[in-house]
Design a protein around this motif. Sequence first.
Motif, PDB file in Angstrom:
ATOM      1  N   HIS A  25      36.539  23.417  10.082  1.00  0.00           N
ATOM      2  CA  HIS A  25      37.192  22.365  10.295  1.00  0.00           C
ATOM      3  C   HIS A  25      36.269  20.819   9.831  1.00  0.00           C
ATOM      4  CE1 HIS A  25      39.424  23.737  14.000  1.00  0.00           C
ATOM      5  NE2 HIS A  25      39.344  24.566  13.307  1.00  0.00           N
ATOM      6  N   TYR A  26      37.223  20.005   9.213  1.00  0.00           N
ATOM      7  CA  TYR A  26      36.313  18.661   8.707  1.00  0.00           C
ATOM      8  C   TYR A  26      37.250  17.487   9.360  1.00  0.00           C
ATOM      9  CZ  TYR A  26      34.469  21.851   5.351  1.00  0.00           C
ATOM     10  OH  TYR A  26      33.930  22.738   4.566  1.00  0.00           O
ATOM     11  N   ILE A  27      36.707  16.561  10.063  1.00  0.00           N
ATOM     12  CA  ILE A  27      37.609  15.711  10.894  1.00  0.00           C
ATOM     13  C   ILE A  27      36.978  14.153  10.753  1.00  0.00           C
ATOM     14  CG2 ILE A  27      38.274  14.993  13.136  1.00  0.00           C
ATOM     15  CD1 ILE A  27      38.152  17.893  14.087  1.00  0.00           C
ATOM     16  N   LEU A  28      37.520  13.249  10.433  1.00  0.00           N
ATOM     17  CA  LEU A  28      37.295  12.002  10.600  1.00  0.00           C
ATOM     18  C   LEU A  28      38.264  11.341  11.463  1.00  0.00           C
ATOM     19  CD1 LEU A  28      35.645   9.361   9.580  1.00  0.00           C
ATOM     20  CD2 LEU A  28      37.636   9.046   7.699  1.00  0.00           C
ATOM     21  N   ASN A  29      37.734  10.434  12.331  1.00  0.00           N
ATOM     22  CA  ASN A  29      38.425   9.939  13.742  1.00  0.00           C
ATOM     23  C   ASN A  29      37.857   8.466  13.514  1.00  0.00           C
ATOM     24  OD1 ASN A  29      37.903   9.064  16.648  1.00  0.00           O
ATOM     25  ND2 ASN A  29      39.605  10.416  16.581  1.00  0.00           N
ATOM     26  N   TYR A  30      38.926   7.599  13.914  1.00  0.00           N
ATOM     27  CA  TYR A  30      38.962   6.044  14.484  1.00  0.00           C
ATOM     28  C   TYR A  30      39.487   5.941  15.714  1.00  0.00           C
ATOM     29  CZ  TYR A  30      39.217   1.064  14.634  1.00  0.00           C
ATOM     30  OH  TYR A  30      39.281  -0.272  15.382  1.00  0.00           O
ATOM     31  N   GLN A  31      38.903   5.280  16.536  1.00  0.00           N
ATOM     32  CA  GLN A  31      39.259   4.983  18.038  1.00  0.00           C
ATOM     33  C   GLN A  31      38.957   3.420  18.390  1.00  0.00           C
ATOM     34  OE1 GLN A  31      39.367   8.153  21.307  1.00  0.00           O
ATOM     35  NE2 GLN A  31      38.141   6.721  22.377  1.00  0.00           N
ATOM     36  N   TYR A  32      40.249   2.918  18.957  1.00  0.00           N
ATOM     37  CA  TYR A  32      40.086   1.681  19.645  1.00  0.00           C
ATOM     38  C   TYR A  32      40.437   1.776  20.918  1.00  0.00           C
ATOM     39  CZ  TYR A  32      41.572  -2.969  20.810  1.00  0.00           C
ATOM     40  OH  TYR A  32      41.450  -4.281  21.517  1.00  0.00           O
ATOM     41  N   ASN A  33      39.664   1.164  21.897  1.00  0.00           N
ATOM     42  CA  ASN A  33      40.151   1.273  23.374  1.00  0.00           C
ATOM     43  C   ASN A  33      39.602  -0.020  24.001  1.00  0.00           C
ATOM     44  OD1 ASN A  33      40.693   2.883  25.982  1.00  0.00           O
ATOM     45  ND2 ASN A  33      38.656   2.349  26.320  1.00  0.00           N
ATOM     46  N   SER A  34      40.681  -0.771  24.633  1.00  0.00           N
ATOM     47  CA  SER A  34      40.321  -2.064  25.345  1.00  0.00           C
ATOM     48  C   SER A  34      41.465  -2.468  26.098  1.00  0.00           C
ATOM     49  CB  SER A  34      40.050  -3.192  24.222  1.00  0.00           C
ATOM     50  OG  SER A  34      39.883  -4.274  24.803  1.00  0.00           O
ATOM     51  N   ASN A  35      41.285  -2.869  27.360  1.00  0.00           N
ATOM     52  CA  ASN A  35      41.975  -3.377  28.031  1.00  0.00           C
ATOM     53  C   ASN A  35      43.237  -2.686  28.452  1.00  0.00           C
ATOM     54  OD1 ASN A  35      43.053  -5.453  29.775  1.00  0.00           O
ATOM     55  ND2 ASN A  35      43.964  -6.727  28.390  1.00  0.00           N
ATOM     56  N   LYS A  36      43.198  -1.373  28.503  1.00  0.00           N
ATOM     57  CA  LYS A  36      44.047  -0.320  28.958  1.00  0.00           C
ATOM     58  C   LYS A  36      44.952  -0.102  27.686  1.00  0.00           C
ATOM     59  CE  LYS A  36      44.405  -1.314  33.923  1.00  0.00           C
ATOM     60  NZ  LYS A  36      45.398  -1.491  35.005  1.00  0.00           N
ATOM     61  N   ARG A  37      44.500  -0.115  26.559  1.00  0.00           N
ATOM     62  CA  ARG A  37      45.129   0.013  25.416  1.00  0.00           C
ATOM     63  C   ARG A  37      44.301   1.057  24.346  1.00  0.00           C
ATOM     64  NH1 ARG A  37      45.861  -5.685  25.602  1.00  0.00           N
ATOM     65  NH2 ARG A  37      47.966  -6.265  26.085  1.00  0.00           N
ATOM     66  N   THR A  38      44.831   2.270  23.982  1.00  0.00           N
ATOM     67  CA  THR A  38      43.953   3.017  23.067  1.00  0.00           C
ATOM     68  C   THR A  38      44.983   3.231  21.673  1.00  0.00           C
ATOM     69  OG1 THR A  38      43.200   4.022  25.044  1.00  0.00           O
ATOM     70  CG2 THR A  38      43.061   5.290  22.937  1.00  0.00           C
ATOM     71  N   PHE A  39      44.017   3.353  20.879  1.00  0.00           N
ATOM     72  CA  PHE A  39      44.493   3.578  19.577  1.00  0.00           C
ATOM     73  C   PHE A  39      43.719   4.543  18.942  1.00  0.00           C
ATOM     74  CE2 PHE A  39      44.675   3.085  14.724  1.00  0.00           C
ATOM     75  CZ  PHE A  39      45.805   3.420  14.412  1.00  0.00           C
ATOM     76  N   ARG A  40      44.100   5.801  18.366  1.00  0.00           N
ATOM     77  CA  ARG A  40      43.374   6.815  17.598  1.00  0.00           C
ATOM     78  C   ARG A  40      44.051   7.226  16.344  1.00  0.00           C
ATOM     79  NH1 ARG A  40      40.353  10.810  20.340  1.00  0.00           N
ATOM     80  NH2 ARG A  40      41.220  12.417  19.252  1.00  0.00           N
ATOM     81  N   ALA A  41      43.265   7.104  15.216  1.00  0.00           N
ATOM     82  CA  ALA A  41      43.597   7.808  14.028  1.00  0.00           C
ATOM     83  C   ALA A  41      42.788   8.893  13.319  1.00  0.00           C
ATOM     84  CB  ALA A  41      44.028   6.726  12.982  1.00  0.00           C
ATOM     85  N   GLU A  42      43.391  10.114  12.961  1.00  0.00           N
ATOM     86  CA  GLU A  42      42.535  11.192  12.796  1.00  0.00           C
ATOM     87  C   GLU A  42      42.946  11.836  11.371  1.00  0.00           C
ATOM     88  OE1 GLU A  42      40.052  12.814  15.977  1.00  0.00           O
ATOM     89  OE2 GLU A  42      41.338  14.769  15.606  1.00  0.00           O
ATOM     90  N   LEU A  43      41.973  12.108  10.391  1.00  0.00           N
ATOM     91  CA  LEU A  43      42.377  12.879   9.291  1.00  0.00           C
ATOM     92  C   LEU A  43      41.638  13.880   9.449  1.00  0.00           C
ATOM     93  CD1 LEU A  43      41.683  10.180   6.548  1.00  0.00           C
ATOM     94  CD2 LEU A  43      43.883  11.082   6.999  1.00  0.00           C
ATOM     95  N   TYR A  44      42.097  15.228   8.912  1.00  0.00           N
ATOM     96  CA  TYR A  44      41.539  16.571   9.109  1.00  0.00           C
ATOM     97  C   TYR A  44      41.669  17.333   7.982  1.00  0.00           C
ATOM     98  CZ  TYR A  44      46.041  18.171  10.473  1.00  0.00           C
ATOM     99  OH  TYR A  44      47.303  18.534  10.443  1.00  0.00           O
ATOM    100  N   TYR A  45      40.946  18.374   7.724  1.00  0.00           N
ATOM    101  CA  TYR A  45      41.147  19.179   6.771  1.00  0.00           C
ATOM    102  C   TYR A  45      40.814  20.570   7.430  1.00  0.00           C
ATOM    103  CZ  TYR A  45      41.047  22.279   2.546  1.00  0.00           C
ATOM    104  OH  TYR A  45      41.336  23.295   1.629  1.00  0.00           O
ATOM    105  N   LYS A  46      41.400  21.697   7.332  1.00  0.00           N
ATOM    106  CA  LYS A  46      41.081  23.026   7.834  1.00  0.00           C
ATOM    107  C   LYS A  46      41.190  24.016   6.613  1.00  0.00           C
ATOM    108  CE  LYS A  46      42.816  24.481  11.565  1.00  0.00           C
ATOM    109  NZ  LYS A  46      43.935  24.746  12.691  1.00  0.00           N
ATOM    110  N   ASP A  47      40.121  24.758   6.360  1.00  0.00           N
ATOM    111  CA  ASP A  47      40.097  25.795   5.528  1.00  0.00           C
ATOM    112  C   ASP A  47      40.094  27.246   6.201  1.00  0.00           C
ATOM    113  OD1 ASP A  47      40.100  27.047   2.775  1.00  0.00           O
ATOM    114  OD2 ASP A  47      37.839  27.163   3.033  1.00  0.00           O
ATOM    115  N   TYR A  48      41.247  28.154   5.907  1.00  0.00           N
ATOM    116  CA  TYR A  48      41.348  29.502   6.732  1.00  0.00           C
ATOM    117  C   TYR A  48      40.859  30.391   5.565  1.00  0.00           C
ATOM    118  CZ  TYR A  48      44.141  27.613  10.430  1.00  0.00           C
ATOM    119  OH  TYR A  48      44.714  27.256  11.453  1.00  0.00           O
ATOM    120  N   ALA A  49      40.212  31.512   6.194  1.00  0.00           N
ATOM    121  CA  ALA A  49      39.683  32.739   5.603  1.00  0.00           C
ATOM    122  C   ALA A  49      39.765  33.802   6.325  1.00  0.00           C
ATOM    123  CB  ALA A  49      38.224  32.363   4.885  1.00  0.00           C
ATOM    124  N   ASN A  50      39.818  34.947   5.514  1.00  0.00           N
ATOM    125  CA  ASN A  50      39.873  36.244   6.405  1.00  0.00           C
ATOM    126  C   ASN A  50      41.039  36.561   7.187  1.00  0.00           C
ATOM    127  OD1 ASN A  50      37.543  36.576   4.995  1.00  0.00           O
ATOM    128  ND2 ASN A  50      36.135  36.551   6.902  1.00  0.00           N
TER     129      ASN A  50
END
Length: 717
Positions: free
Chosen positions: A500-525
């Motif tokens: 797993h490779y993950i890049l996350n951004y999160q904003y949280n203020s005054n009962k408001r939350t924003f999240r954005a996340e990019l990811y990459y997964k490499d499967y084997a076997n």
Amino acid sequence: MKTIFTYLFFILTVAAFSQNKISGKVLDAKNQPIAGANLYLDGTYDGTTSDDKGEFSFETTAKGNQTLVTTFLSYETSKIALVVENQKPLIIKLKESVNTLDAVVINAGTFEAGDKAKVTVLKPLDIVTTAGSNANIVSALQTLPGTSTVGESGRLFVRGGESDETQTYVDGIRVAQPYGASAQNVPTRGRFSPFLFSGMSFSTGGYSAEYGEALSSVLLLNTIDEPVGESTQISMMTVGLGLANTQKWKKNSLTFNTAYLNLEPYQAMIPQNVKWNKPYQSLSGESVYRHQFERGLFKLYAAFDASQFDLNQESINPPTNMRTDLHNNNFYLNSSYKVTLGSNWQFFTGLSYAIGENKINLNEDVLHNTEHASHFKAKIKKSFSDRVKLAMGADYFVTQFGENYNVFLGPQLQDGYRSNIGAAFVETDIFFSKKLAAKAGLRAATNDYIHKNAFSPRMSLAYKVSKDSQFSLAYGVFEQAPGQGYLKYNSEFNNQKASHYILNYQYNSNKRTFRAELYYKDYANLVKYNTSTIVYNSQFNSNGSGYAQGLDVFWRDNKSIKNLEYWVSYSYIDTQRDYINYTSKVTPSFVAKQNVSVVTKYWIESWKSQIGFSHTYNSGRPYNDPNQSAFMNGKTKAYNNLSFNWAYLISQQKILYFSVTNVMGTKNVYGYEYANTPDVTGIYNSRAITPTADRFFFVGFFWTISDNKKENQLKNL
């Protein structure tokens, strides 16, 4: 002579009580003065506070070696050893505390729910008040980004992973059979009621080295440590009855709930798309016993479920109908103990045992299987300071599975296996400052059935770019043995692997939350086999591979509009696999490229009501049409489901509740089943796989009896 002695006594007294001066300046890490810092000599009343310039000065009668303590809100306490008589002006630099509410949080790939979480994107209340969830934990989680709605299954599918790539834990101990019984294309539910849980952590990737045997996701459920008070809760529903009770005495408490469900009266009134001979019935219950020690907590959790149903399953292939008569019994026992030791040590241990039994009549054939599963864990944690923490431990999984298949007027087939998996893990959390933190860990495991070892490094980094926002990075290797359906026939496998490779951004203020996340997964076997379905003589190998990459976005707002809470989730996924019996690398049939969920909850004071809507949209899913030359080239129409619920407070402790799924009556299609052979014209005929019912209606009356007259079951609906 008397005068001389009096004079000497006076001189000695003055010397004894002469005072020394301690002075200096208090600064932060940027050399800015800190005003209002509290300074004192440990064990004395001598001290002062710093002024607007950060300067301080006070006198003391203390002598020799002393400790100067400096404290200030949101900063770490400073302790400086000094010799009072020789002390020169000090420069004291305070470090920001990493335990403040606005400190950085390592959260790439993880959603938290519960009062103990610094950033909560989903509350325990949400699990049961989300329209369309019907108090099913899994259904509520499917409104979060990274998940896919696979209606014919009802299980959790996360970021291109199959449902068995997600592991469920209760109080840190694994649940081997987290779902209820089901048949092909008939959705199941999670076994656990949210009634007993105070918090939840749902990871879509990059999770702790403490957890293994999961390629894609981990769901952690935490039972309530101590109930608020004694109460009794009665539920009367269109699908059955429920009863719950909580008792407290001294340092002990006991909570239990039980439910009887019978869908036969409901299905007699509401048309179904399945030919039921006997609709679903179940008797289930859960209980938690707790004992508070002076520095520790013991919990004993138990759950049981006995269910049955009988239906005729349609098929495009002969025989047209397959009668499936299923009886399932399940029991799960979980005990855990955690204690705080001296010198900032903590110890945790837990043990679970589960047994799941299925007896299935398939027309005249009989299939009977039983799984015994146990899990033991021990973990110790040391806090060297607020900035450095180390955890290490070990766990052991034992699984024994046996299956008998009696063919009518034919042979009896037996399969099964026993697997023992031992693992050890170590992990450290380092807070360089309140803005920068890292987590690094390693998990090592060995499986004696497939004779394979696994070494899984995990790393996370989080940096706070402002008071309300931060970035996180995560990397991890995750390994898992193939599933039960393969291991019962063969042991010549490698551990399946996902990086797993993950890049996350999160904003949280005054009962408001924003999240954005990019990811990459490499499967084997990944497992591959050479037959149309899995059978005892299939040829297996571990040569499968794949990838998953995408973007997850989440926005929650509990502030902008009075009495309104809402959240919006969006997921885009690009994934392909060459595994099972696929002829090429393609997008699996359970994956929709785009998934959108909108959930709203609104309290209407004048109506004494909470109403909610949720809408789920998934783009079309691929399927294989043998009438086309390309493999997996078909695409279903988009999935849409608008649901509604209404909770009305008859009185503070009596609630009338109504919900309906798929309000618009959308004719959703999950995929298609094709004939094994073409007809006389060379065409492979097909049958659509659709929901078991177009809509599901639910009406319930919930009554709470307690000394606290304000308590009700709104949180459980």
